[in-house]
Design a protein around this motif. Structure first.
Motif, PDB file in Angstrom:
ATOM      1  N   ILE A   4       0.851  -1.200   0.000  1.00 32.20           N
ATOM      2  CA  ILE A   4       0.000   0.000   0.000  1.00 32.20           C
ATOM      3  C   ILE A   4       0.886   1.249   0.000  1.00 32.20           C
ATOM      4  CG2 ILE A   4      -2.033  -1.048   1.086  1.00 32.20           C
ATOM      5  CD1 ILE A   4      -1.100   0.175   3.761  1.00 32.20           C
ATOM      6  N   CYS A   5       0.298   2.325  -0.473  1.00 34.53           N
ATOM      7  CA  CYS A   5       1.039   3.583  -0.594  1.00 34.53           C
ATOM      8  C   CYS A   5       1.357   4.121   0.816  1.00 34.53           C
ATOM      9  CB  CYS A   5       0.176   4.575  -1.361  1.00 34.53           C
ATOM     10  SG  CYS A   5       0.894   6.213  -1.457  1.00 34.53           S
ATOM     11  N   PRO A   6       2.617   4.444   1.083  1.00 35.74           N
ATOM     12  CA  PRO A   6       2.959   4.944   2.419  1.00 35.74           C
ATOM     13  C   PRO A   6       2.447   6.359   2.668  1.00 35.74           C
ATOM     14  CG  PRO A   6       4.878   4.998   0.983  1.00 35.74           C
ATOM     15  CD  PRO A   6       3.784   4.350   0.194  1.00 35.74           C
ATOM     16  N   ILE A   7       1.945   7.022   1.610  1.00 40.06           N
ATOM     17  CA  ILE A   7       1.437   8.392   1.782  1.00 40.06           C
ATOM     18  C   ILE A   7      -0.077   8.385   2.004  1.00 40.06           C
ATOM     19  CG2 ILE A   7       1.190  10.665   0.661  1.00 40.06           C
ATOM     20  CD1 ILE A   7       3.904   9.931  -0.779  1.00 40.06           C
ATOM     21  N   CYS A   8      -0.823   7.665   1.152  1.00 40.99           N
ATOM     22  CA  CYS A   8      -2.289   7.724   1.262  1.00 40.99           C
ATOM     23  C   CYS A   8      -2.930   6.395   1.653  1.00 40.99           C
ATOM     24  CB  CYS A   8      -2.890   8.236  -0.048  1.00 40.99           C
ATOM     25  SG  CYS A   8      -2.712   7.043  -1.388  1.00 40.99           S
ATOM     26  N   GLY A   9      -2.200   5.319   1.649  1.00 41.08           N
ATOM     27  CA  GLY A   9      -2.729   4.029   2.088  1.00 41.08           C
ATOM     28  C   GLY A   9      -3.468   3.246   1.008  1.00 41.08           C
ATOM     29  N   ARG A  20       2.899   2.486  -8.266  1.00 39.95           N
ATOM     30  CA  ARG A  20       2.112   3.724  -8.252  1.00 39.95           C
ATOM     31  C   ARG A  20       0.739   3.459  -7.665  1.00 39.95           C
ATOM     32  NH1 ARG A  20       2.435   6.386 -13.688  1.00 39.95           N
ATOM     33  NH2 ARG A  20       0.994   4.749 -14.272  1.00 39.95           N
ATOM     34  N   CYS A  21       0.211   4.453  -6.908  1.00 40.59           N
ATOM     35  CA  CYS A  21      -1.153   4.306  -6.381  1.00 40.59           C
ATOM     36  C   CYS A  21      -2.110   5.104  -7.260  1.00 40.59           C
ATOM     37  CB  CYS A  21      -1.211   4.788  -4.934  1.00 40.59           C
ATOM     38  SG  CYS A  21      -1.237   6.578  -4.783  1.00 40.59           S
ATOM     39  N   GLU A  22      -3.413   4.980  -6.955  1.00 35.93           N
ATOM     40  CA  GLU A  22      -4.436   5.654  -7.755  1.00 35.93           C
ATOM     41  C   GLU A  22      -4.311   7.165  -7.686  1.00 35.93           C
ATOM     42  OE1 GLU A  22      -8.694   4.910  -7.092  1.00 35.93           O
ATOM     43  OE2 GLU A  22      -8.215   2.857  -7.741  1.00 35.93           O
ATOM     44  N   LYS A  23      -3.738   7.664  -6.589  1.00 37.61           N
ATOM     45  CA  LYS A  23      -3.580   9.124  -6.456  1.00 37.61           C
ATOM     46  C   LYS A  23      -2.290   9.606  -7.096  1.00 37.61           C
ATOM     47  CE  LYS A  23      -6.499  10.022  -2.532  1.00 37.61           C
ATOM     48  NZ  LYS A  23      -6.577  10.331  -1.110  1.00 37.61           N
ATOM     49  N   ASN A  24      -1.653   8.696  -7.815  1.00 37.99           N
ATOM     50  CA  ASN A  24      -0.449   9.034  -8.572  1.00 37.99           C
ATOM     51  C   ASN A  24       0.817   9.252  -7.744  1.00 37.99           C
ATOM     52  OD1 ASN A  24      -0.139   8.758 -11.220  1.00 37.99           O
ATOM     53  ND2 ASN A  24      -0.848  10.813 -11.790  1.00 37.99           N
ATOM     54  N   HIS A  25       0.813   8.770  -6.514  1.00 38.81           N
ATOM     55  CA  HIS A  25       2.087   8.768  -5.778  1.00 38.81           C
ATOM     56  C   HIS A  25       2.904   7.630  -6.377  1.00 38.81           C
ATOM     57  CE1 HIS A  25      -0.726  10.360  -2.512  1.00 38.81           C
ATOM     58  NE2 HIS A  25       0.051  11.379  -2.850  1.00 38.81           N
ATOM     59  N   SER A  26       4.129   7.922  -6.806  1.00 39.08           N
ATOM     60  CA  SER A  26       4.889   6.843  -7.430  1.00 39.08           C
ATOM     61  C   SER A  26       6.247   6.662  -6.770  1.00 39.08           C
ATOM     62  CB  SER A  26       5.009   7.065  -8.928  1.00 39.08           C
ATOM     63  OG  SER A  26       5.772   8.205  -9.150  1.00 39.08           O
TER      64      SER A  26
END
Ligand SMILES: C[S@@+](CC[C@H](N)C(=O)[O-])C[C@H]1O[C@@H](n2cnc3c(N)ncnc32)[C@H](O)[C@@H]1O
Ligand SMILES: [Zn+2]
Length: 272
Positions: A4-9, A20-26
């Motif tokens: 999971i993304c460490p920024i938004c989960g 990459r997550c759905e919110k585009n954190h890569s």
């Protein structure tokens, strides 16, 4: 292992050379083969965790096979208990124990450490597993996605370990006992103080399945004496006199004493 993304989960999807997550954190895969999932806001210092020197010293020591009995006990106990992966090794260091465990159980491994140097070193040596730089306090791993969590001479974060384990998963913990490396301690300290140590601690949300004492004698010579010191917390406490006495020690026979604890997640007041 589902990450999971460490920024938004949100779930992390594999993209070419990274995630990459759905919110585009890569997050890019480093040239050395690990992924940095430790955002700056989760860092307490510029270079957290073990230094390159510590990591290389540990690699040299562990590769010598002196601590192989610990690895063998872990592997055999996991097999006896029917442990199945994927394995998440938290505070994996340079990957010695968990790479062997994954090969022994023939299962998937994700190793995570807050030290970039540690995962860089792990990724250079063990090509199959996934190596992540991240923190045990906020594991970048989806709920219930690990069959095994290991924390070997590293920290225990009960809530996070329980969150990422499957309900039938197991947590393997190795802790040093009070009489671990008494030979080394008697060289570096003028007197040995005995402190009671709880080597089978209660872990909130878990129940103990098994506790296995591990005790064996080994000998180190030359540079390996310093490498051994570097793997212990004594490296931060040693005095100048203690360091001088150890530097003059050409050969050391010592006893390793630790405990392997196995826990399973426990749900109270859980009525089907
Ligand atoms: C004593 S070493 C043990 C390494 C390895 N498990 C072994 O036994 O060879 C502890 C490790 O925990 C890592 N560490 C410390 N704090 C951490 C954190 N908050 N999250 C993840 N790893 C951490 C250090 O960088 C170091 O590699
Ligand atoms: Zn995100």
């Amino acid at each position: 292992m589902e990450l999971i993304c460490p920024i938004c989960g949100l779930r992390l999807d594999r993209i070419e050379r990274g995630y990459r997550c759905e919110k585009n954190h890569s997050f890019d895969m480093a040239r050395q083969g690990y992924v940095n999932l430790l955002p700056v806001q989760q860092k307490r210092s510029l270079h957290p965790g073990d230094t390159r020197e510590q990591v290389l010293g540990r690699r040299a020591f562990l590769e010598s096979g002196c601590y192989a009995p610990i690895s063998e006990t872990l592997n055999q106990t996991a097999a006896q208990l029917g442990a199945s992966g994927p394995i998440l090794d938290v505070g994996c260091g340079e990957g010695y124990y968990s790479a062997r465990l994954a090969a022994f159980l023939n299962t998937e491994l994700t190793g995570l450490d807050i030290s970039k140097e540690a995962v860089r070193c792990a990724a250079a040596r063990y090509k199959g597993p996934q190596w992540l730089c991240g923190t045990a306090a906020h594991l970048p791993v989806a709920d219930g996605s690990a069959g095994v969590v290991t924390s070997l001479f590293a920290l225990t974060m009960a809530d996070e370990f329980k969150r990422v384990l499957r309900p039938d998963g197991l947590f393997f913990q190795v802790l040093a006992a009070e009489d671990h490396l008494l030979g080394l301690k008697s060289i570096i300290y003028p007197e040995l103080k005995y402190k009671e140590k709880d080597t089978v601690p209660e872990v909130p949300g878990f129940q103990l399945v098994k506790s296995v004492p591990i005790r064996f004698t080994f000998t180190v010579e030359g540079e390996q004496v310093q490498n051994l010191l570097g793997m212990t917390p004594h490296v931060f406490r040693i005095t100048r006199e203690g360091a001088a006495r150890l530097a003059a020690t050409e050969k050391l026979t010592d006893t390793a004493s630790c405990v392997l604890n196995v826990y399973q997640p426990h749900w109270e007041n859980c009525h089907a």
